[in-house]
Design an enzyme around this catalytic site. Structure first.
Site, PDB file in Angstrom:
ATOM      1  N   SER A 101     -31.345  -0.700 -38.842  1.00 42.25           N
ATOM      2  CA  SER A 101     -30.315  -1.125 -39.903  1.00 42.25           C
ATOM      3  C   SER A 101     -28.920  -0.469 -39.284  1.00 42.25           C
ATOM      4  O   SER A 101     -29.025   0.607 -38.714  1.00 42.25           O
ATOM      5  CB  SER A 101     -30.696  -0.029 -41.361  1.00 42.25           C
ATOM      6  N   TYR A 153     -34.089   6.235 -46.233  1.00 42.20           N
ATOM      7  CA  TYR A 153     -34.245   5.251 -45.693  1.00 42.20           C
ATOM      8  C   TYR A 153     -33.653   5.219 -44.191  1.00 42.20           C
ATOM      9  O   TYR A 153     -34.421   4.625 -43.148  1.00 42.20           O
ATOM     10  CB  TYR A 153     -33.188   4.174 -46.667  1.00 42.20           C
TER      11      TYR A 153
END
Length: 251
Positions: free
Chosen positions: A143, A156
């Protein structure tokens, strides 16, 4: 169809909906057999509705909750007992957003189990077959949030950092068997994950302002990256992280 993935068996976690559907359809168009692991029945049905008739016998949606390690292992054991898995795409992720101190231990554990441990389970299951045939591809979806520009996403971001570390460690360990491992780092793509933002229009404007390329990313942008890294053409590329973010973060 050029058949660049003809005969390849793919395991794709979170391969229905969001960025997954476009990549699944692209792999099917190139001859792959795709096993999608996704617990969202509605998204699975929507994916199957988009699959062309001539590819219906090469796509399988498995209703598996990645939090359930026993169920995931059983599913993978069944697949590898039939034939080797050639490509693993570790894409599924939980994406909760709130201040770090508000997360419970159970919530932190759930993110790690889905985003990291399930990836390890899928890779471990596929590795013996890849090693035996001297060819394999593992793709970990990380990400843009690893660049440190976002708040309230600690578990996350932590999990994506773990995946990047696994990418490099696996690449070093698996390369001698003809197995490459790479990470794909998407930018801010318009998916369901963006629904956590309270001002969608403002968020969209912010994304375009920060990107060098002044359009939003599409599922096809991710699909093209996956197709390349999963191909024979990328056989000398391993342990790398390829950013697909329109030039927001340049590494």
């Amino acid at each position: 169809m050029t058949g660049t993935m003809e005969g390849r068996r793919v395991v794709y976690t979170g391969g229905a909906g969001g960025l997954g559907t476009g990549t699944t359809l692209a792999m099917l168009a190139e001859g792959a057999e795709v096993h999608v692991l996704d617990r969202d029945a509605a998204k699975g049905a929507a994916l199957l509705a988009e699959v062309p008739q001539d590819a219906q016998d090469r796509v399988f949606v498995h209703d598996v909750d990645l939090l359930d390690r026993a169920a995931l292992t059983a599913c993978l054991d069944g697949l590898v007992a039939e034939k080797a898995i050639d490509v693993v795409i570790n894409n599924a992720a939980l994406y909760p957003s709130k201040p770090f101190e508000d997360f419970t231990d159970a919530e932190l554990d759930a993110v790690h189990r889905v985003n990291v441990e399930a990836a390890a389970t899928c890779t471990r299951a596929a590795l013996p077959g890849m090693r035996a045939q001297g060819w394999g591809r593992v793709l970990n979806v990380t990400s843009i949030t690893l660049s440190g520009q976002w708040e309230n996403l600690v578990p996350y971001v932590q999990s994506k950092g773990a995946l990047l570390g696994l990418t490099r460690a696996w690449a070093r360990e698996f390369g001698k068997w003809g197995v490459t491992v790479n990470a794909i780092s998407p930018g801010a793509f318009p998916t369901d994950a963006e629904k956590i933002h309270p001002d969608p229009e403002g968020y969209n404007a912010m994304v375009l302002d920060r990107q060098a390329v002044k359009r939003r990313g599409t599922p096809q942008d991710i699909a093209a990256t996956v197709m390349f890294l999963a191909s024979d053409a990328a056989g000398f590329i391993t342990g790398q992280s390829l950013a697909v973010n329109g030039g927001w973060v340049m590494e």
